[in-house]
Design a protein around this motif. Structure first.
Motif, mmCIF file in Angstrom:
data_model
loop_
_atom_site.group_PDB
_atom_site.id
_atom_site.type_symbol
_atom_site.label_atom_id
_atom_site.label_comp_id
_atom_site.label_asym_id
_atom_site.label_seq_id
_atom_site.Cartn_x
_atom_site.Cartn_y
_atom_site.Cartn_z
ATOM 1 N N ASN A 127 5.554 2.186 6.611
ATOM 2 C CA ASN A 127 5.023 2.931 7.747
ATOM 3 C C ASN A 127 3.507 2.719 7.853
ATOM 4 O OD1 ASN A 127 4.461 4.761 9.785
ATOM 5 N ND2 ASN A 127 5.047 6.566 8.620
ATOM 6 N N GLY A 128 3.066 2.112 8.961
ATOM 7 C CA GLY A 128 1.638 1.919 9.191
ATOM 8 C C GLY A 128 1.039 0.714 8.504
ATOM 9 N N ILE A 129 1.847 -0.111 7.843
ATOM 10 C CA ILE A 129 1.310 -1.229 7.066
ATOM 11 C C ILE A 129 1.594 -2.547 7.763
ATOM 12 C CG2 ILE A 129 1.574 -2.523 4.920
ATOM 13 C CD1 ILE A 129 1.912 0.065 3.467
ATOM 14 N N SER A 130 0.587 -3.383 7.862
ATOM 15 C CA SER A 130 0.726 -4.720 8.423
ATOM 16 C C SER A 130 -0.287 -5.636 7.740
ATOM 17 C CB SER A 130 0.486 -4.710 9.936
ATOM 18 O OG SER A 130 -0.888 -4.476 10.223
ATOM 19 N N THR A 131 -0.257 -6.914 8.095
ATOM 20 C CA THR A 131 -1.205 -7.870 7.518
ATOM 21 C C THR A 131 -2.643 -7.521 7.890
ATOM 22 O OG1 THR A 131 0.482 -9.599 7.522
ATOM 23 C CG2 THR A 131 -1.795 -10.336 7.435
ATOM 24 N N TYR A 132 -2.838 -6.766 8.974
ATOM 25 C CA TYR A 132 -4.195 -6.354 9.325
ATOM 26 C C TYR A 132 -4.811 -5.498 8.218
ATOM 27 C CZ TYR A 132 -8.185 -4.806 12.080
ATOM 28 O OH TYR A 132 -9.451 -4.558 12.522
ATOM 29 N N ASP A 133 -3.986 -4.726 7.517
ATOM 30 C CA ASP A 133 -4.499 -3.957 6.378
ATOM 31 C C ASP A 133 -4.971 -4.885 5.267
ATOM 32 O OD1 ASP A 133 -3.922 -1.163 7.280
ATOM 33 O OD2 ASP A 133 -1.882 -1.939 7.336
ATOM 34 N N LEU A 134 -4.315 -6.038 5.123
ATOM 35 C CA LEU A 134 -4.785 -7.039 4.153
ATOM 36 C C LEU A 134 -6.136 -7.604 4.564
ATOM 37 C CD1 LEU A 134 -1.498 -9.049 3.464
ATOM 38 C CD2 LEU A 134 -2.601 -7.370 1.973
ATOM 39 N N SER B 75 4.002 2.484 -7.892
ATOM 40 C CA SER B 75 3.930 3.923 -8.192
ATOM 41 C C SER B 75 5.163 4.675 -7.705
ATOM 42 C CB SER B 75 2.679 4.533 -7.541
ATOM 43 O OG SER B 75 2.797 4.493 -6.118
ATOM 44 N N GLY B 76 5.948 4.059 -6.804
ATOM 45 C CA GLY B 76 7.098 4.744 -6.228
ATOM 46 C C GLY B 76 6.732 5.735 -5.145
ATOM 47 N N LYS B 77 5.439 5.806 -4.805
ATOM 48 C CA LYS B 77 4.971 6.763 -3.808
ATOM 49 C C LYS B 77 4.654 6.062 -2.498
ATOM 50 C CE LYS B 77 1.831 9.703 -5.086
ATOM 51 N NZ LYS B 77 0.612 10.276 -5.694
ATOM 52 N N ILE C 248 -2.533 11.068 2.827
ATOM 53 C CA ILE C 248 -3.037 9.692 2.829
ATOM 54 C C ILE C 248 -1.841 8.760 2.675
ATOM 55 C CG2 ILE C 248 -4.536 8.022 1.688
ATOM 56 C CD1 ILE C 248 -6.016 10.538 0.505
ATOM 57 N N LYS C 249 -1.599 7.911 3.685
ATOM 58 C CA LYS C 249 -0.518 6.929 3.598
ATOM 59 C C LYS C 249 -1.026 5.726 2.807
ATOM 60 C CE LYS C 249 3.256 4.677 4.274
ATOM 61 N NZ LYS C 249 2.802 3.569 3.423
ATOM 62 N N LEU C 250 -0.473 5.498 1.649
ATOM 63 C CA LEU C 250 -0.924 4.394 0.810
ATOM 64 C C LEU C 250 -0.758 3.058 1.533
ATOM 65 C CD1 LEU C 250 0.456 5.412 -2.712
ATOM 66 C CD2 LEU C 250 -1.864 5.657 -1.823
ATOM 67 N N GLY C 251 -1.787 2.236 1.478
ATOM 68 C CA GLY C 251 -1.772 0.914 2.086
ATOM 69 C C GLY C 251 -2.189 0.870 3.532
ATOM 70 N N ASP C 252 -2.253 2.015 4.212
ATOM 71 C CA ASP C 252 -2.615 2.056 5.630
ATOM 72 C C ASP C 252 -4.120 2.261 5.752
ATOM 73 O OD1 ASP C 252 -2.741 2.361 8.377
ATOM 74 O OD2 ASP C 252 -2.105 4.462 8.328
ATOM 75 N N LEU C 253 -4.840 1.181 6.050
ATOM 76 C CA LEU C 253 -6.298 1.253 6.088
ATOM 77 C C LEU C 253 -6.859 1.381 7.492
ATOM 78 C CD1 LEU C 253 -7.139 -1.462 3.410
ATOM 79 C CD2 LEU C 253 -6.405 0.903 3.114
ATOM 80 N N ASN C 254 -6.014 1.297 8.520
ATOM 81 C CA ASN C 254 -6.501 1.435 9.899
ATOM 82 C C ASN C 254 -5.868 2.614 10.607
ATOM 83 O OD1 ASN C 254 -3.941 0.301 10.107
ATOM 84 N ND2 ASN C 254 -4.450 -0.908 11.919
ATOM 85 N N ALA D 237 -6.369 2.392 -0.192
ATOM 86 C CA ALA D 237 -6.442 0.992 -0.605
ATOM 87 C C ALA D 237 -5.998 0.792 -2.049
ATOM 88 C CB ALA D 237 -7.862 0.466 -0.416
ATOM 89 N N ASP D 238 -6.070 1.828 -2.853
ATOM 90 C CA ASP D 238 -5.657 1.732 -4.260
ATOM 91 C C ASP D 238 -4.145 1.936 -4.341
ATOM 92 O OD1 ASP D 238 -5.611 1.682 -7.035
ATOM 93 O OD2 ASP D 238 -6.179 3.805 -7.216
ATOM 94 N N VAL D 239 -3.382 0.952 -3.846
ATOM 95 C CA VAL D 239 -1.943 1.145 -3.701
ATOM 96 C C VAL D 239 -1.214 1.215 -5.039
ATOM 97 C CG1 VAL D 239 -1.873 0.107 -1.406
ATOM 98 C CG2 VAL D 239 -1.553 -1.349 -3.409
ATOM 99 N N ASN D 240 -1.789 0.644 -6.107
ATOM 100 C CA ASN D 240 -1.140 0.747 -7.413
ATOM 101 C C ASN D 240 -1.651 1.941 -8.220
ATOM 102 O OD1 ASN D 240 -3.655 -0.084 -8.234
ATOM 103 N ND2 ASN D 240 -2.994 -2.049 -9.095
ATOM 104 N N GLU D 241 -2.536 2.747 -7.587
ATOM 105 C CA GLU D 241 -3.062 3.985 -8.169
ATOM 106 C C GLU D 241 -3.633 3.756 -9.576
ATOM 107 O OE1 GLU D 241 0.186 6.936 -7.461
ATOM 108 O OE2 GLU D 241 -1.260 7.685 -5.993
ATOM 109 N N SER D 242 -4.410 2.678 -9.688
ATOM 110 C CA SER D 242 -5.041 2.355 -10.971
ATOM 111 C C SER D 242 -6.384 3.050 -11.136
ATOM 112 C CB SER D 242 -5.231 0.850 -11.097
ATOM 113 O OG SER D 242 -6.156 0.380 -10.112
ATOM 114 N N GLY D 243 -6.897 3.668 -10.070
ATOM 115 C CA GLY D 243 -8.215 4.276 -10.128
ATOM 116 C C GLY D 243 -9.327 3.343 -9.725
#
Length: 437
Positions: A88-95, A146-148, A190-196, A117-123
């Motif tokens: 949801n909300g993710i496309s190559t534009y986020d890349l 992360s499963g989230k 916050i939707k993970l990976g959705d930067l726009n 942007a921290d999609v793997n939640e590594s900090g």
């Protein structure tokens, strides 16, 4: 114990906790709040859980509101979560945005976008996040590590370092010690990976739902394929100016073609990692490419080369197409979002002439568009046949002079595989082939 008229009995047992609050009813207090995005859009389908003396949970509606009546003088933790639809909300534009941030060309401008942007939640935000995000877009992975899908931050929290929200632990749970009066605990989702900020927080829709601003054509020479031979198909540029990225699904008919491999490209940052072959056996290859700076190429430059083996004699244009069947078809050109289309170089007849055009997309699994040109306004019939010549569906109507089009739904067709469609007027007739999944 419950007993019926025949003497049958059943017994159930329950445990009760009795709290002596003195005279009157036990003291209760309300805990409520609203879940919104950074853009103040309310978020639906969030499960809000209460952990503590009275465990409970509820799911938000389109207003993003939750409400609990809880026993006072107890400790509680309010924890929202939503883990559905990771695309949801993710496309190559986020890349594109993530790559520009990593190289400090255009940095993300809010702590919430940095958390997204921290999609793997590594900090921290690294190239590993970019790799994981692309694997999701290509649908090599079905979800984030992360499963989230979403994370939530207390709305009242002020980040000490807004440019580095990971410097301190931000609250994803609202803790209440000895509840005494009503509490309002709002959260920012916050939707993970959705930067726009293109995720739809209400309806469950994937990808960027904005309308496109035109078409970016990728050219491919049409040819007659011979069974048993392997072909290196060069997908070439056409008006490829200031393109920052593109993505799409390359659809082919697996009864006629077998995907062999990615071969080469004149594009920087393009490699086999930009292709997803997870569904190749089903006739679908996902593609995602981007660069941190917009790229321009001359016409006929090779965007990428793919090798296929023909399993039967067939015309290439009848069994290969670009679509949105898995990864949505879109390109980012000069600040515009365009649809990607595959151009086999077929010329469209003059608007004053008669012509029946190739359906698009082809092959198709949901619906396809059939266009045609008429020399004058007239009655016309579009008939769909199977390979045995049996009529499957017919569309008849009055059409205007020049360009016309009809949408054909897969639900209207009882057959799959190779079909024929014929356009007939009182003076002209034409027939084409199409592939139905």
């Amino acid at each position: 114990t419950a007993t019926d008229a025949c003497g049958n009995a059943t017994v159930t047992m329950a445990n009760y906790v009795i709290v002596d609050e003195g005279p009157g009813e036990p003291a209760m207090a309300t805990v409520s709040g609203t879940l919104r995005t950074e853009e103040f859009e309310t978020i639906e389908s969030v499960e809000v859980a209460v952990d503590g003396y009275m465990n409970n949970s509820m799911t938000t509606n389109s207003d993003g509101y939750y409400h609990f009546d809880l026993l006072a003088s107890q400790n509680y933790a309010i924890a929202p979560s939503r883990n559905d639809d990771p695309l949801n909300g993710i496309s190559t534009y986020d890349l594109v945005l993530l790559g520009q941030h990593l190289l400090e060309i255009n940095t993300l401008d809010s702590p919430y976008k940095l958390i997204a942007a921290d999609v793997n939640e590594s900090g921290s935000i690294t190239a590993l996040d970019l790799i994981e995000l692309r694997r999701l877009i290509l649908q090599i992975d079905a979800e984030f590590i992360s499963g989230k899908s979403w994370t939530f931050v207390g709305a009242e929290y002020i980040f000490p370092q807004p440019t580095n929200p990971f410097a301190t632990t931000y609250p994803t749970i609202y803790n209440i010690n000895s509840l005494t009066t009503g509490v309002i605990a709002d959260f920012v989702g916050i939707k993970l990976g959705d930067l726009n900020a293109s995720a739809n927080p209400v309806a469950l829709q994937s990808g960027d739902t904005r309308s496109s601003d035109g078409t970016l054509n990728i050219k491919l020479d049409d040819e007659l394929l011979k069974a048993g031979q392997t072909y290196d198909l060069a997908f070439t540029a056409e008006d490829f100016k200031d393109v920052a990225g593109f993505q799409f699904t390359l659809d082919f008919v697996p009864d006629y073609l077998e995907a062999v491999n990615y071969e080469s490209s004149e594009l920087n940052q393009m490699s086999a990692d930009n292709f997803g072959f997870t569904r190749a056996s089903q006739g679908q290859i996902t593609v995602s490419w981007n660069d941190v700076n917009a790229v321009s190429l001359s016409d006929e430059a090779t965007l990428f080369t793919m090798s296929f083996t023909a399993l039967k004699d067939v015309q290439l244009s009848e069994v290969l197409a670009i679509s949105s069947s898995v990864t949505a078809s879109e390109a980012y050109q000069a600040d515009l979002r365009k649809e990607v289309a595959l151009d086999f170089g077929k010329t469209v007849a003059d608007a004053n002439g008669f012509s029946l055009l190739q359906n698009r997309p082809n092959p198709f699994s949901n619906e396809t568009l059939i266009a045609f040109n008429l020399p004058e306004a007239t009655t016309a019939t579009l008939t769909i046949y199977d390979v045995a010549g049996r009529i499957i569906k017919a569309y008849e109507g009055d059409f205007s002079k020049g360009y016309n089009e009809l949408t054909v739904s897969r639900a209207d067709l009882s057959s799959a595989g190779l079909l024929y469609y014929q356009l007939k007027t009182p003076t002209d007739v034409a027939t084409m082939k199409m592939i139905v999944r």
